[in-house]
Motif scaffolding. Structure first.
Motif, PDB file in Angstrom:
ATOM      1  N   SER A  47      23.861 -10.875 -27.872  1.00  0.00           N
ATOM      2  CA  SER A  47      24.975 -11.704 -27.419  1.00  0.00           C
ATOM      3  C   SER A  47      26.314 -10.964 -27.421  1.00  0.00           C
ATOM      4  N   ARG A  48      26.538 -10.095 -28.427  1.00  0.00           N
ATOM      5  CA  ARG A  48      27.866  -9.467 -28.529  1.00  0.00           C
ATOM      6  C   ARG A  48      27.844  -7.959 -28.640  1.00  0.00           C
ATOM      7  N   GLY A  49      26.663  -7.386 -28.681  1.00  0.00           N
ATOM      8  CA  GLY A  49      26.601  -5.931 -28.743  1.00  0.00           C
ATOM      9  C   GLY A  49      26.631  -5.380 -30.154  1.00  0.00           C
ATOM     10  N   ARG A  50      26.891  -6.228 -31.140  1.00  0.00           N
ATOM     11  CA  ARG A  50      26.862  -5.720 -32.506  1.00  0.00           C
ATOM     12  C   ARG A  50      26.421  -6.793 -33.475  1.00  0.00           C
ATOM     13  N   SER A  51      26.010  -6.333 -34.630  1.00  0.00           N
ATOM     14  CA  SER A  51      25.545  -7.238 -35.667  1.00  0.00           C
ATOM     15  C   SER A  51      26.729  -7.891 -36.360  1.00  0.00           C
ATOM     16  N   ILE A  57      25.701   0.543 -35.604  1.00  0.00           N
ATOM     17  CA  ILE A  57      24.365   0.252 -35.084  1.00  0.00           C
ATOM     18  C   ILE A  57      23.302   1.083 -35.817  1.00  0.00           C
ATOM     19  N   VAL A  58      23.680   2.257 -36.321  1.00  0.00           N
ATOM     20  CA  VAL A  58      22.684   3.090 -37.030  1.00  0.00           C
ATOM     21  C   VAL A  58      22.093   2.359 -38.228  1.00  0.00           C
ATOM     22  N   ALA A 105      30.244  -7.589 -21.879  1.00  0.00           N
ATOM     23  CA  ALA A 105      30.815  -8.900 -21.546  1.00  0.00           C
ATOM     24  C   ALA A 105      29.940  -9.620 -20.526  1.00  0.00           C
ATOM     25  N   ALA A 106      29.431  -8.859 -19.562  1.00  0.00           N
ATOM     26  CA  ALA A 106      28.579  -9.476 -18.537  1.00  0.00           C
ATOM     27  C   ALA A 106      27.307 -10.022 -19.167  1.00  0.00           C
ATOM     28  N   LEU A 107      26.779  -9.309 -20.166  1.00  0.00           N
ATOM     29  CA  LEU A 107      25.573  -9.778 -20.858  1.00  0.00           C
ATOM     30  C   LEU A 107      25.890 -11.011 -21.718  1.00  0.00           C
ATOM     31  N   SER A 108      27.026 -10.957 -22.384  1.00  0.00           N
ATOM     32  CA  SER A 108      27.399 -12.047 -23.304  1.00  0.00           C
ATOM     33  C   SER A 108      27.422 -13.402 -22.604  1.00  0.00           C
ATOM     34  N   ARG A 109      27.797 -13.384 -21.327  1.00  0.00           N
ATOM     35  CA  ARG A 109      27.859 -14.653 -20.588  1.00  0.00           C
ATOM     36  C   ARG A 109      26.528 -15.401 -20.595  1.00  0.00           C
ATOM     37  N   TYR A 110      25.429 -14.656 -20.710  1.00  0.00           N
ATOM     38  CA  TYR A 110      24.108 -15.296 -20.675  1.00  0.00           C
ATOM     39  C   TYR A 110      23.690 -15.851 -22.031  1.00  0.00           C
ATOM     40  N   LEU A 111      24.444 -15.568 -23.067  1.00  0.00           N
ATOM     41  CA  LEU A 111      23.984 -15.957 -24.391  1.00  0.00           C
ATOM     42  C   LEU A 111      25.157 -16.267 -25.324  1.00  0.00           C
ATOM     43  N   PRO A 112      25.737 -17.456 -25.177  1.00  0.00           N
ATOM     44  CA  PRO A 112      26.856 -17.800 -26.056  1.00  0.00           C
ATOM     45  C   PRO A 112      26.355 -18.262 -27.436  1.00  0.00           C
TER      46      PRO A 112
END
Ligand code: ADP
Ligand code: MG
Length: 364
Positions: A47-51, A57-58, A105-112
């Motif tokens: 959803s946001r690219g990070r935990s 991410i490592v 951001a484009a990915l986040s739109r699919y998963l709020p």
């Protein structure tokens, strides 16, 4: 938006897992260290690219692996999407419906997804940047054009700070000041509009979770409280503060310094609410955030709560569970107590053991 299917590869203790989720309650149970939070981290990364637990991410990529891969099938009204993110130490690959896309951001739109975890209390007690991100999240989902406006503000701010820091760029300061003023009037406007949507949701949730206590929320602008924010008045302000800003080598006032003031019984919540109350305020705020983007009441936002029972005592836990049920949104709840919430027909329960995920019940 509904999360129908979630596939996780190489995310912390989870080597490989696949979950077919219910549109209602998804209870994820397991002992400590079994991998429950790792599932929610996977959802957060998609959803946001990070935990929400580690900015690096490592830390999240499974030991001895060089990347993680999270995929999902989501549906919105009648449309189905397959989305995925693959992350290594140095690179990110994002796909939507078999096409590579460039931005998170484009990915986040699919998963709020709104995530509530034991650190959520920091939304009330922590730095203003968390509260700005909170209100901007609502603006991002409510107003498709907000993200561009926000990116533009960050760019202009960076340029203006450069003018303040590097003497040879100082002559460009008036130009960037004008740009900054224009950009932050827009940002402020989107934030105010988001707050208008948020307020009634927050009031309703606080009433349920905090009873008689009064909660109110106010947006500060990043300028002195009484200042009028017209372009002329901002211009005069920056002219007056010019020497100060050059000395500090950065823009001292503006939308990047805005905050949400959270009042609890007419005093600042940070200073007047107990720890338990602060938790409930933070939870109310986060649930209200998710409700705010669901303008048609179709269960648009997904709510994920990590270790719900650890957060609250008996009575508050029951109040929260009853409230969650009434929201009519997709829920992902992790817990060490498999009897946390009585399951209804469409609900699913998963059990996690040493990074493996088993479906425990399902009526389908
Ligand atoms: N990068 C990693 N690779 C493999 N295992 C990891 C990694 N990071 C943490 N772990 C392990 O994952 C487990 C923690 O999983 P977690 O999702 O926090 O469990 P839970 O939420 O069920 O308590 C711990 O056993 C920890 O040692
Ligand atoms: Mg956990």
């Amino acid at each position: 938006m509904l999360l129908e299917q979630l596939s996780i590869n190489h995310c912390r203790i989870i080597d490989s897992a696949e979950l077919m989720l219910s549109p209602g309650v998804n209870l994820i149970s397991g002992d400590n260290g079994s991998g429950k939070s790792s599932i929610l981290e996977a959802v957060a990364i998609l959803s946001r690219g990070r935990s929400f637990r580690s900015p690096r991410i490592v830390d999240v990529i499974q030991h001895k692996q060089d990347h993680l891969l999270i995929r999902a099938k989501t549906t919105d009204d009648d449309n189905a999407f397959s989305i995925g993110i693959q992350k290594s130490r140095t690179s990110t690959r994002i796909r939507v419906n078999q096409q590579d896309i460039n931005t998170q951001a484009a990915l986040s739109r699919y998963l709020p997804v709104t995530i509530i975890d034991p650190n959520s209390i920091e939304l009330v007690t922590g730095s203003p940047s968390l509260r700005r991100a909170y209100i901007d999240w609502i603006a991002f989902y409510l107003f498709p054009e907000f993200h561009k406006v926000w990116q533009n503000y960050q760019r202009v701010l960076k340029q203006r700070n450069l003018c303040l820091r590097v003497p040879s760029y100082l002559s460009a300061l008036p130009v960037w000041t004008d740009e900054l003023i224009k950009a932050q009037i827009r940002i402020q406007d989107y934030r105010e509009r988001s707050l208008l949507v948020l307020k009634p949701q927050l009031e309703r949730l606080c009433e349920r979770l905090l009873g008689d206590h009064s909660i109110s929320i106010k947006l500060t602008t990043g300028f002195a409280q009484a200042m009028d924010l017209s372009a002329e008045s901002q211009k005069a302000f920056y002219l007056e503060k010019r020497d100060n800003e050059i000395k500090s080598a950065r823009t001292l006032s503006g939308a990047h310094r805005a905050d949400l003031q959270i009042m609890f019984n007419q005093s600042l919540a940070q200073q007047s609410a107990s720890r338990g109350q602060l938790k409930l305020i933070a939870i109310s705020m986060l649930l209200a955030q998710s409700r705010s983007i669901d303008t048609n009441n179709q269960g648009k936002g997904i709510i994920a709560i990590d270790d719900l029972a650890a957060e609250l005592d008996g009575e508050n836990k029951h109040k929260l569970l009853a409230t969650l049920r009434s929201l009519n949104q997709q829920l992902l709840l992790t817990t060490t107590q498999s009897d946390l919430i009585p399951l209804e027909a469409d609900d699913r329960m998963f059990h996690v053991k040493q990074g493996k995920v088993f479906l425990k019940n399902s009526s389908v």
